[in-house]
Design a protein around this motif. Structure first.
Motif, PDB file in Angstrom:
ATOM      1  N   ILE A  35       0.867  -1.173   0.000  1.00 11.40           N
ATOM      2  CA  ILE A  35       0.000   0.000   0.000  1.00 11.40           C
ATOM      3  C   ILE A  35       0.902   1.221   0.000  1.00 11.40           C
ATOM      4  O   ILE A  35       1.749   1.376   0.878  1.00 11.40           O
ATOM      5  CB  ILE A  35      -0.925   0.014   1.225  1.00 11.40           C
ATOM      6  N   VAL A  36       0.727   2.085  -1.012  1.00 11.28           N
ATOM      7  CA  VAL A  36       1.574   3.265  -1.164  1.00 11.28           C
ATOM      8  C   VAL A  36       0.693   4.506  -1.116  1.00 11.28           C
ATOM      9  O   VAL A  36      -0.325   4.581  -1.794  1.00 11.28           O
ATOM     10  CB  VAL A  36       2.345   3.239  -2.508  1.00 11.28           C
ATOM     11  N   GLU A  37       1.111   5.469  -0.288  1.00 11.35           N
ATOM     12  CA  GLU A  37       0.459   6.778  -0.255  1.00 11.35           C
ATOM     13  C   GLU A  37       1.422   7.768  -0.879  1.00 11.35           C
ATOM     14  O   GLU A  37       2.588   7.848  -0.480  1.00 11.35           O
ATOM     15  CB  GLU A  37       0.142   7.197   1.168  1.00 11.35           C
ATOM     16  N   SER A  38       0.952   8.518  -1.839  1.00 10.33           N
ATOM     17  CA  SER A  38       1.765   9.521  -2.504  1.00 10.33           C
ATOM     18  C   SER A  38       1.072  10.867  -2.342  1.00 10.33           C
ATOM     19  O   SER A  38      -0.087  11.028  -2.741  1.00 10.33           O
ATOM     20  CB  SER A  38       1.920   9.165  -3.984  1.00 10.33           C
ATOM     21  N   LYS A  39       1.782  11.836  -1.747  1.00 12.99           N
ATOM     22  CA  LYS A  39       1.199  13.142  -1.460  1.00 12.99           C
ATOM     23  C   LYS A  39       2.008  14.217  -2.167  1.00 12.99           C
ATOM     24  O   LYS A  39       3.231  14.254  -2.072  1.00 12.99           O
ATOM     25  CB  LYS A  39       1.198  13.390   0.049  1.00 12.99           C
ATOM     26  N   ASN A  40       1.316  15.115  -2.855  1.00 17.46           N
ATOM     27  CA  ASN A  40       1.951  16.214  -3.572  1.00 17.46           C
ATOM     28  C   ASN A  40       2.435  17.258  -2.563  1.00 17.46           C
ATOM     29  O   ASN A  40       1.662  17.744  -1.748  1.00 17.46           O
ATOM     30  CB  ASN A  40       0.959  16.836  -4.551  1.00 17.46           C
ATOM     31  N   LYS A  41       3.716  17.615  -2.641  1.00 13.22           N
ATOM     32  CA  LYS A  41       4.300  18.620  -1.747  1.00 13.22           C
ATOM     33  C   LYS A  41       4.565  19.900  -2.524  1.00 13.22           C
ATOM     34  O   LYS A  41       5.545  20.005  -3.245  1.00 13.22           O
ATOM     35  CB  LYS A  41       5.616  18.124  -1.148  1.00 13.22           C
ATOM     36  N   ASN A  42       3.659  20.860  -2.408  1.00 13.61           N
ATOM     37  CA  ASN A  42       3.807  22.187  -3.014  1.00 13.61           C
ATOM     38  C   ASN A  42       4.051  22.141  -4.521  1.00 13.61           C
ATOM     39  O   ASN A  42       4.718  23.005  -5.075  1.00 13.61           O
ATOM     40  CB  ASN A  42       4.925  22.971  -2.327  1.00 13.61           C
ATOM     41  N   GLY A  43       3.575  21.141  -5.190  1.00  6.53           N
ATOM     42  CA  GLY A  43       3.721  21.044  -6.636  1.00  6.53           C
ATOM     43  C   GLY A  43       5.134  20.752  -7.108  1.00  6.53           C
ATOM     44  O   GLY A  43       5.391  20.689  -8.301  1.00  6.53           O
ATOM     45  N   ALA A  45       7.464  18.160  -5.508  1.00  6.86           N
ATOM     46  CA  ALA A  45       7.872  16.770  -5.347  1.00  6.86           C
ATOM     47  C   ALA A  45       6.732  15.987  -4.701  1.00  6.86           C
ATOM     48  O   ALA A  45       5.712  16.555  -4.327  1.00  6.86           O
ATOM     49  CB  ALA A  45       9.121  16.688  -4.478  1.00  6.86           C
ATOM     50  N   PHE A  46       6.933  14.695  -4.563  1.00  6.22           N
ATOM     51  CA  PHE A  46       5.941  13.841  -3.938  1.00  6.22           C
ATOM     52  C   PHE A  46       6.521  13.212  -2.682  1.00  6.22           C
ATOM     53  O   PHE A  46       7.689  12.811  -2.663  1.00  6.22           O
ATOM     54  CB  PHE A  46       5.487  12.734  -4.894  1.00  6.22           C
ATOM     55  N   ASP A  47       5.719  13.148  -1.644  1.00 11.47           N
ATOM     56  CA  ASP A  47       6.086  12.488  -0.399  1.00 11.47           C
ATOM     57  C   ASP A  47       5.439  11.107  -0.440  1.00 11.47           C
ATOM     58  O   ASP A  47       4.219  10.995  -0.513  1.00 11.47           O
ATOM     59  CB  ASP A  47       5.567  13.314   0.779  1.00 11.47           C
ATOM     60  N   ARG A  48       6.260  10.036  -0.445  1.00  6.89           N
ATOM     61  CA  ARG A  48       5.756   8.669  -0.579  1.00  6.89           C
ATOM     62  C   ARG A  48       5.991   7.873   0.688  1.00  6.89           C
ATOM     63  O   ARG A  48       7.069   7.924   1.276  1.00  6.89           O
ATOM     64  CB  ARG A  48       6.482   7.946  -1.717  1.00  6.89           C
ATOM     65  N   HIS A  49       4.952   7.142   1.080  1.00  8.08           N
ATOM     66  CA  HIS A  49       5.044   6.217   2.215  1.00  8.08           C
ATOM     67  C   HIS A  49       4.416   4.912   1.778  1.00  8.08           C
ATOM     68  O   HIS A  49       3.430   4.900   1.047  1.00  8.08           O
ATOM     69  CB  HIS A  49       4.290   6.771   3.430  1.00  8.08           C
ATOM     70  N   GLN A  50       5.004   3.807   2.228  1.00  4.53           N
ATOM     71  CA  GLN A  50       4.468   2.516   1.823  1.00  4.53           C
ATOM     72  C   GLN A  50       4.578   1.506   2.944  1.00  4.53           C
ATOM     73  O   GLN A  50       5.443   1.613   3.819  1.00  4.53           O
ATOM     74  CB  GLN A  50       5.175   1.994   0.576  1.00  4.53           C
ATOM     75  N   ILE A  51       3.642   0.551   2.929  1.00  3.08           N
ATOM     76  CA  ILE A  51       3.703  -0.594   3.835  1.00  3.08           C
ATOM     77  C   ILE A  51       3.517  -1.848   3.000  1.00  3.08           C
ATOM     78  O   ILE A  51       2.931  -1.806   1.911  1.00  3.08           O
ATOM     79  CB  ILE A  51       2.640  -0.525   4.955  1.00  3.08           C
ATOM     80  N   ALA A  52       3.991  -2.953   3.519  1.00  2.00           N
ATOM     81  CA  ALA A  52       3.833  -4.237   2.844  1.00  2.00           C
ATOM     82  C   ALA A  52       3.208  -5.212   3.835  1.00  2.00           C
ATOM     83  O   ALA A  52       3.627  -5.304   4.987  1.00  2.00           O
ATOM     84  CB  ALA A  52       5.174  -4.770   2.367  1.00  2.00           C
ATOM     85  N   VAL A  53       2.181  -5.924   3.383  1.00  2.00           N
ATOM     86  CA  VAL A  53       1.504  -6.923   4.207  1.00  2.00           C
ATOM     87  C   VAL A  53       1.574  -8.242   3.449  1.00  2.00           C
ATOM     88  O   VAL A  53       1.050  -8.351   2.336  1.00  2.00           O
ATOM     89  CB  VAL A  53       0.027  -6.529   4.470  1.00  2.00           C
ATOM     90  N   PHE A  54       2.220  -9.235   4.060  1.00  2.00           N
ATOM     91  CA  PHE A  54       2.377 -10.529   3.409  1.00  2.00           C
ATOM     92  C   PHE A  54       1.102 -11.353   3.529  1.00  2.00           C
ATOM     93  O   PHE A  54       0.284 -11.133   4.432  1.00  2.00           O
ATOM     94  CB  PHE A  54       3.575 -11.278   3.984  1.00  2.00           C
TER      95      PHE A  54
END
Length: 132
Positions: A35-43, A45-54
């Protein structure tokens, strides 16, 4: 199998965030959900966070997710109920003040300053008697 071991992917786009749900397979053949969350930072760059669930942990993950979701839904219902109670209380106070304002005052009785509506305008009344 797609690039980087992707078996399936779907995307949810919101106002300033995007969520990606990727089902992948690693080199050893283990299948997992990323699961990846991608958030636009002031137009810029992008701030990306991810988790993995097996796969073997998915049922426990879903149980935790469902319990958190049910708590949020219960909390929202309680909040709506409290908001409705506050609204009813405000209406009751307004109605009681309106009834007090409608009752006739005895002549010469002072008006309670809490009941007088303050508009910020000044109204001057002359106390001089007019000569006929």
């Amino acid at each position: 199998m797609g690039a980087r071991g992707e078996l399936f992917t779907t995307q949810i786009v919101l106002e300033n965030r995007s969520y990606f749900f990727n089902v992948k397979e690693n080199r050893t053949g283990d299948v997992f959900l990323q699961i990846v969350e991608s958030k636009n930072k002031n137009g810029e760059a992008f701030d990306r966070h991810q988790i993995a669930v097996f796969a073997e942990d998915m049922q426990k993950y879903l149980q935790g997710f469902e319990s958190a979701l049910s708590f949020i839904q219960k909390h929202e219902k309680e909040k709506q109920k409290l908001d409705a109670q506050k609204k009813q209380a405000k209406k009751a106070v307004y109605r009681s003040k309106a009834k007090e304002a409608d009752t006739p005052k005895a002549s010469g009785a002072r008006v309670d300053s809490a009941q007088v509506k303050r508009t910020g305008r000044v109204h001057v009344v002359s106390k001089r008697k007019k000569d006929d």
